[in-house]
Write an enzyme that holds these catalytic residues in place. Structure first.
Site, PDB file in Angstrom:
ATOM      1  N   MET A  28     -29.493 -21.910 -51.254  1.00 53.44           N
ATOM      2  CA  MET A  28     -30.725 -22.456 -50.690  1.00 53.44           C
ATOM      3  C   MET A  28     -31.068 -21.732 -49.386  1.00 53.44           C
ATOM      4  O   MET A  28     -31.879 -22.210 -48.593  1.00 53.44           O
ATOM      5  CB  MET A  28     -30.587 -23.963 -50.457  1.00 53.44           C
ATOM      6  CG  MET A  28     -30.353 -24.714 -51.772  1.00 53.44           C
ATOM      7  SD  MET A  28     -30.907 -26.408 -51.744  1.00 53.44           S
ATOM      8  CE  MET A  28     -29.834 -27.086 -50.501  1.00 53.44           C
ATOM      9  N   LEU A  31     -28.356 -18.322 -44.746  1.00 55.55           N
ATOM     10  CA  LEU A  31     -27.048 -17.826 -45.176  1.00 55.55           C
ATOM     11  C   LEU A  31     -26.052 -17.714 -44.026  1.00 55.55           C
ATOM     12  O   LEU A  31     -26.413 -17.391 -42.900  1.00 55.55           O
ATOM     13  CB  LEU A  31     -27.229 -16.456 -45.835  1.00 55.55           C
ATOM     14  CG  LEU A  31     -28.198 -16.454 -47.017  1.00 55.55           C
ATOM     15  CD1 LEU A  31     -28.291 -15.048 -47.609  1.00 55.55           C
ATOM     16  CD2 LEU A  31     -27.793 -17.457 -48.092  1.00 55.55           C
ATOM     17  N   GLY A  34     -19.976 -18.311 -45.524  1.00 51.51           N
ATOM     18  CA  GLY A  34     -19.586 -18.938 -46.798  1.00 51.51           C
ATOM     19  C   GLY A  34     -20.376 -18.346 -47.958  1.00 51.51           C
ATOM     20  O   GLY A  34     -19.815 -17.982 -49.005  1.00 51.51           O
ATOM     21  N   HIS A  35     -21.678 -18.211 -47.770  1.00 49.39           N
ATOM     22  CA  HIS A  35     -22.516 -17.610 -48.813  1.00 49.39           C
ATOM     23  C   HIS A  35     -22.149 -16.126 -49.011  1.00 49.39           C
ATOM     24  O   HIS A  35     -22.054 -15.645 -50.140  1.00 49.39           O
ATOM     25  CB  HIS A  35     -23.988 -17.657 -48.415  1.00 49.39           C
ATOM     26  CG  HIS A  35     -24.560 -19.034 -48.257  1.00 49.39           C
ATOM     27  ND1 HIS A  35     -24.931 -19.533 -47.035  1.00 49.39           N
ATOM     28  CD2 HIS A  35     -24.839 -20.006 -49.164  1.00 49.39           C
ATOM     29  CE1 HIS A  35     -25.433 -20.751 -47.192  1.00 49.39           C
ATOM     30  NE2 HIS A  35     -25.374 -21.083 -48.473  1.00 49.39           N
ATOM     31  N   ASP A 149     -18.500 -27.440 -52.009  1.00 47.20           N
ATOM     32  CA  ASP A 149     -19.237 -28.478 -52.744  1.00 47.20           C
ATOM     33  C   ASP A 149     -18.489 -28.708 -54.059  1.00 47.20           C
ATOM     34  O   ASP A 149     -18.947 -28.300 -55.131  1.00 47.20           O
ATOM     35  CB  ASP A 149     -20.673 -28.021 -52.984  1.00 47.20           C
ATOM     36  CG  ASP A 149     -21.373 -27.737 -51.665  1.00 47.20           C
ATOM     37  OD1 ASP A 149     -21.762 -28.685 -50.986  1.00 47.20           O
ATOM     38  OD2 ASP A 149     -21.483 -26.550 -51.297  1.00 47.20           O
ATOM     39  N   GLN A 152     -20.099 -30.562 -57.030  1.00 45.69           N
ATOM     40  CA  GLN A 152     -21.135 -29.726 -57.637  1.00 45.69           C
ATOM     41  C   GLN A 152     -20.505 -28.666 -58.543  1.00 45.69           C
ATOM     42  O   GLN A 152     -20.947 -28.447 -59.674  1.00 45.69           O
ATOM     43  CB  GLN A 152     -21.939 -29.060 -56.517  1.00 45.69           C
ATOM     44  CG  GLN A 152     -22.840 -27.933 -56.966  1.00 45.69           C
ATOM     45  CD  GLN A 152     -23.676 -27.407 -55.821  1.00 45.69           C
ATOM     46  OE1 GLN A 152     -24.637 -28.044 -55.422  1.00 45.69           O
ATOM     47  NE2 GLN A 152     -23.335 -26.253 -55.276  1.00 45.69           N
ATOM     48  N   MET A 183     -18.249 -24.170 -43.023  1.00 45.96           N
ATOM     49  CA  MET A 183     -19.587 -23.630 -42.748  1.00 45.96           C
ATOM     50  C   MET A 183     -20.604 -24.312 -43.632  1.00 45.96           C
ATOM     51  O   MET A 183     -20.342 -24.581 -44.804  1.00 45.96           O
ATOM     52  CB  MET A 183     -19.590 -22.138 -42.981  1.00 45.96           C
ATOM     53  CG  MET A 183     -18.793 -21.434 -41.942  1.00 45.96           C
ATOM     54  SD  MET A 183     -19.140 -19.684 -41.975  1.00 45.96           S
ATOM     55  CE  MET A 183     -18.105 -19.172 -40.627  1.00 45.96           C
ATOM     56  N   SER A 184     -21.755 -24.605 -43.049  1.00 46.83           N
ATOM     57  CA  SER A 184     -22.822 -25.261 -43.803  1.00 46.83           C
ATOM     58  C   SER A 184     -24.135 -25.017 -43.075  1.00 46.83           C
ATOM     59  O   SER A 184     -24.169 -24.976 -41.839  1.00 46.83           O
ATOM     60  CB  SER A 184     -22.545 -26.768 -43.871  1.00 46.83           C
ATOM     61  OG  SER A 184     -23.732 -27.455 -44.221  1.00 46.83           O
TER      62      SER A 184
HETATM   63  P1  AMP Z   1     -26.190 -23.964 -50.540  1.00 47.97           P
HETATM   64  O1  AMP Z   1     -27.044 -22.854 -50.014  1.00 47.97           O
HETATM   65  O2  AMP Z   1     -25.700 -24.880 -49.486  1.00 47.97           O
HETATM   66  O3  AMP Z   1     -26.799 -24.645 -51.732  1.00 47.97           O
HETATM   67  O4  AMP Z   1     -24.868 -23.274 -51.081  1.00 47.97           O
HETATM   68  C1  AMP Z   1     -24.918 -22.219 -52.010  1.00 47.97           C
HETATM   69  C2  AMP Z   1     -23.507 -21.911 -52.468  1.00 47.97           C
HETATM   70  O5  AMP Z   1     -22.707 -21.554 -51.344  1.00 47.97           O
HETATM   71  C3  AMP Z   1     -22.825 -23.102 -53.136  1.00 47.97           C
HETATM   72  O6  AMP Z   1     -22.063 -22.638 -54.233  1.00 47.97           O
HETATM   73  C4  AMP Z   1     -21.944 -23.620 -52.040  1.00 47.97           C
HETATM   74  O7  AMP Z   1     -20.803 -24.302 -52.515  1.00 47.97           O
HETATM   75  C5  AMP Z   1     -21.533 -22.339 -51.350  1.00 47.97           C
HETATM   76  N1  AMP Z   1     -21.096 -22.596 -49.980  1.00 47.97           N
HETATM   77  C6  AMP Z   1     -21.777 -23.233 -48.999  1.00 47.97           C
HETATM   78  N2  AMP Z   1     -21.022 -23.343 -47.893  1.00 47.97           N
HETATM   79  C7  AMP Z   1     -19.824 -22.761 -48.176  1.00 47.97           C
HETATM   80  C8  AMP Z   1     -18.615 -22.545 -47.446  1.00 47.97           C
HETATM   81  N3  AMP Z   1     -18.475 -22.957 -46.196  1.00 47.97           N
HETATM   82  N4  AMP Z   1     -17.597 -21.924 -48.074  1.00 47.97           N
HETATM   83  C9  AMP Z   1     -17.731 -21.504 -49.344  1.00 47.97           C
HETATM   84  N5  AMP Z   1     -18.834 -21.673 -50.098  1.00 47.97           N
HETATM   85  C10 AMP Z   1     -19.876 -22.280 -49.525  1.00 47.97           C
END
Ligand code: AMP
Length: 281
Positions: A28, A31, A34-35, A149, A152, A183-184
């Site tokens: 989403m 970035l 993590g991404h 996640d 998910q 990370m988020s």
């Molecule tokens: P999002 O943009 O939050 O929907 O995340 C996209 C992808 O990145 C999903 O598969 C998440 O699980 C992964 N993701 C988000 N944060 C992290 C993190 N800190 N470590 C590993 N993967 C992550």
């Protein structure tokens, strides 16, 4: 790196790679490391890398949360370019949802019942809906998801199996800040004081992992870490428990065979944070 905004362009470009292994990383945006770690894994195992950036409205149970979700496309594109991504698909909502709302949707069963599923009605249905669309468009050989996640990830694994997608779902580890905070994109919303207290999730999970023993009662384990929460008054706990890592059902007694995973979620101020950790018995 090519930036693509429409379904027809995406189809056109991907048709020129019909014999190549495509690695796909759905995101989403906004970035962070993590991404980018998912992108690096994808880069190692595939010839063509597609990243999607799409803030999917149907997975937000709170419209305000959708509105304030951080959108940083220019920065994101720079980072992806530096990671040798071939295509970035960043469609508008109307492109992904030509019929609004979709009249045919998905209903996530048992795996969506617990943890976040219990607090975010419709969230995982929306996740599966958009992932189905993206998988159909990109037709990757492999798709990369973060353990951050975990619910998910399990739902997507089950979805791919149930609907006969020939896509390997690759699990990637949670990437953390130096102090342990996962990370988020949502961490951006934290004030400096909230950011300090946000480490509570990682601290609780680490302590659970430290105390966890084969045969122990989960209730007893959780009672041992509850005092820790008092040190973080800004944190409002939503759930804390241990799941069977396959069925995601809450478990009462720790057994290796369940590959138990501690799950936590809560609010710091207005920001909802989640985290999880596999328990080593
Ligand atoms: P999002 O943009 O939050 O929907 O995340 C996209 C992808 O990145 C999903 O598969 C998440 O699980 C992964 N993701 C988000 N944060 C992290 C993190 N800190 N470590 C590993 N993967 C992550």
């Amino acid at each position: 790196m090519k930036v693509i905004r429409t379904v027809s362009e995406l189809r056109y470009f991907l048709s020129t790679h019909s014999n190549s292994a495509i690695g796909f990383v759905p995101t989403m945006g906004n970035l962070h490391a993590g991404h980018l770690n998912l992108v690096q894994w994808a880069r190692k195992e595939n010839e063509i890398i597609v990243v999607s950036i799409f803030v999917n409205p149907t997975q937000f149970d709170d419209p305000h949360d959708f509105q304030i979700y951080p959108r940083t496309l220019e920065e994101d594109l720079h980072q992806l370019e530096a990671h040798y991504v071939n295509y970035v698909f960043c469609p508008r909502v109307e492109e992904m949802y030509p019929i609004w709302p979709d009249s045919i949707t998905f209903q996530v069963g048992e795996l969506g019942r617990y943890w976040c599923g219990a607090y975010r009605p419709g969230h995982f249905n929306g996740v599966v809906q958009v992932v189905a669309k993206l998988f159909n468009l990109v037709q990757p050989r492999r798709a990369y998801f973060g353990e951050k996640d975990f619910q998910q990830l399990r739902i997507i694994e089950e979805f791919v199996k149930a609907y006969h997608y020939q896509i390997e779902i690759v699990r990637c580890p949670t990437i953390r800040e130096e102090d342990g905070l996962a990370m988020s994109s949502r961490n951006r919303h934290l004030t400096p004081e909230e950011r300090k207290q946000a480490i509570v999730l990682y601290r609780v999970l680490s302590k659970l992992n430290e105390y966890a023993k084969e045969g122990m009662q989960v209730k007893q384990l959780i009672a041992q870490v509850m005092p820790l929460l008092e040190e973080y008054p800004l944190f409002r706990l939503q759930y804390l428990g241990v799941a069977d890592s396959f069925t995601l059902r809450p478990i009462e007694i720790l057994r290796k065979k369940n590959q138990p995973r501690a799950m936590i979620a809560g609010f710091i101020g207005k920001t909802r944070l989640i985290d999880n950790m596999s328990l080593n018995l």
